[in-house]
Design a protein around this motif. Sequence first.
Motif, PDB file in Angstrom:
ATOM      1  N   SER A 144       0.827  -1.207   0.000  1.00 33.71           N
ATOM      2  CA  SER A 144       0.000   0.000   0.000  1.00 33.71           C
ATOM      3  C   SER A 144       0.855   1.247   0.000  1.00 33.71           C
ATOM      4  O   SER A 144       1.975   1.252   0.521  1.00 33.71           O
ATOM      5  CB  SER A 144      -0.892   0.043   1.252  1.00 33.71           C
ATOM      6  N   ALA A 159      -3.047   3.938  -2.626  1.00 33.84           N
ATOM      7  CA  ALA A 159      -3.094   2.720  -3.449  1.00 33.84           C
ATOM      8  C   ALA A 159      -2.983   1.502  -2.561  1.00 33.84           C
ATOM      9  O   ALA A 159      -2.409   1.573  -1.472  1.00 33.84           O
ATOM     10  CB  ALA A 159      -1.936   2.723  -4.447  1.00 33.84           C
ATOM     11  N   ARG A 160      -3.526   0.404  -3.040  1.00 36.20           N
ATOM     12  CA  ARG A 160      -3.377  -0.882  -2.338  1.00 36.20           C
ATOM     13  C   ARG A 160      -3.331  -1.972  -3.394  1.00 36.20           C
ATOM     14  O   ARG A 160      -3.512  -1.696  -4.578  1.00 36.20           O
ATOM     15  CB  ARG A 160      -4.543  -1.107  -1.372  1.00 36.20           C
ATOM     16  N   THR A 161      -3.063  -3.205  -2.963  1.00 36.78           N
ATOM     17  CA  THR A 161      -3.030  -4.269  -3.957  1.00 36.78           C
ATOM     18  C   THR A 161      -4.437  -4.812  -4.173  1.00 36.78           C
ATOM     19  O   THR A 161      -5.230  -4.903  -3.245  1.00 36.78           O
ATOM     20  CB  THR A 161      -2.047  -5.407  -3.598  1.00 36.78           C
ATOM     21  N   ARG A 162      -4.719  -5.147  -5.429  1.00 33.84           N
ATOM     22  CA  ARG A 162      -6.050  -5.691  -5.752  1.00 33.84           C
ATOM     23  C   ARG A 162      -6.081  -7.199  -5.575  1.00 33.84           C
ATOM     24  O   ARG A 162      -7.139  -7.799  -5.607  1.00 33.84           O
ATOM     25  CB  ARG A 162      -6.390  -5.354  -7.198  1.00 33.84           C
ATOM     26  N   SER A 210      -5.642   3.821 -11.950  1.00 34.18           N
ATOM     27  CA  SER A 210      -5.366   4.074 -10.536  1.00 34.18           C
ATOM     28  C   SER A 210      -3.934   3.607 -10.241  1.00 34.18           C
ATOM     29  O   SER A 210      -3.298   2.947 -11.055  1.00 34.18           O
ATOM     30  CB  SER A 210      -6.366   3.347  -9.642  1.00 34.18           C
ATOM     31  N   ASP A 212      -3.217   1.521  -7.950  1.00 31.70           N
ATOM     32  CA  ASP A 212      -3.290   0.221  -7.274  1.00 31.70           C
ATOM     33  C   ASP A 212      -2.302  -0.794  -7.862  1.00 31.70           C
ATOM     34  O   ASP A 212      -1.925  -0.709  -9.027  1.00 31.70           O
ATOM     35  CB  ASP A 212      -4.710  -0.359  -7.374  1.00 31.70           C
TER      36      ASP A 212
END
Length: 352
Positions: A144, A159-162, A210, A212
């Motif tokens: 993140s 952002a974060r991981t999907r 994004s 991400d």
Amino acid sequence: MKSRLVLGIESSCDETAAAILEGPRNLRSSIVASQIPVHRRFGGVVPELASRQHVLAVDTVVRDAMSEAGCRFEDLGGVAVTYGPGLVGSLLVGIQVAKAISFVHGIPLAAVNHLEGHVCSLALENEEIPLPALYLVVSGGHTSLYLRRRADSRYETLARTRDDAAGEAYDKAAKYLGLGYPGGPVIDRLAKHGNPQAFAFGIPKMSDRSLDFSFSGLKTALLRHVKSAGIEPLDFMDGEKDPGPEDCPRPVLDLLASFQEAIVATLVTRTFKAVGAERAACVGLAGGVACNSRLREAMAAEGRRQGVPVLVTRPALTTDNAAMIARAGWEHLEAGRLADMSLNADPGASLG
Ligand code: KG4
Ligand code: ZN
């Protein structure tokens, strides 16, 4: 706080840890009991085994941290504990111990988010953190980007991981290739002997533009390369011996170097895109994968190119530890943000 000594306790995943911090930076002790030997043969953390190990270890770990720091419970100004995110059974062990110490000795209690702990690890060794600060928290469970604009503002998630976290990608790749557990350190070591251009890995892009992250595609690409290059898995999962470069055929070393380069390129590109968008004054690297030598080198190089300092800490404070929990707890205690006996685990807690 009646004293400047804070006891930190961490048990969110597979490390039982306790630390004594005096004031914001004077680390008097930091004890980490790793469960890696217990989980190794499964190639990942087994939650039920993890909570049992915490129960067995926590008492000794807390006592060792106290005695190494030369302090008694009566000397403490606060106790800080991780409440989430993490494995519920594991979190509860640390929480119960922290609550008991707080209750019996009348010591203020602080609840710390594990991710905030990782972010705060940087403040243990860096006196000044220029704001706005952009943090990349990259571990076995999280990847993140967080922004802190001012000293009194909350962390914003950029952002974060999907899907998979970066550390998870390392661990799964190492398991698939029979290299051992955890995968990050072993791949870090072996990748130095391979050619990072040998195998093509695309850098995953988000269709909605994004920031991400997504790492599951890299895992699939790795499996495809393994098949097409006819690579056979090795036999190091029992952990009796760590594989050296001499144990690995050339295509394995090249594949690891290429796989790692794709992860590092993704992390560096996204992080500096966010630096530009938010005009961040520094980048902080935290979480287990922030130990990675290639990631540190590539981040530092890009930071120098763009004139943005990249802050790191020594590896022992980068992977899970309780010093970072004590540091985050110290801020809560100073600000009077206290928890009470109703504190419960929150396995899915997020930051910002
Ligand atoms: O922060 P951490 O100790 O625990 C979590 O909160 O997840 O991170 C553990 C993760 C594991 O996935 C491990 O493979 C990875 O950090 N890791 C590394 C390195 N050292 C640990 N990944 C890449 N390179 C390393 N040197
Ligand atoms: Zn962690």
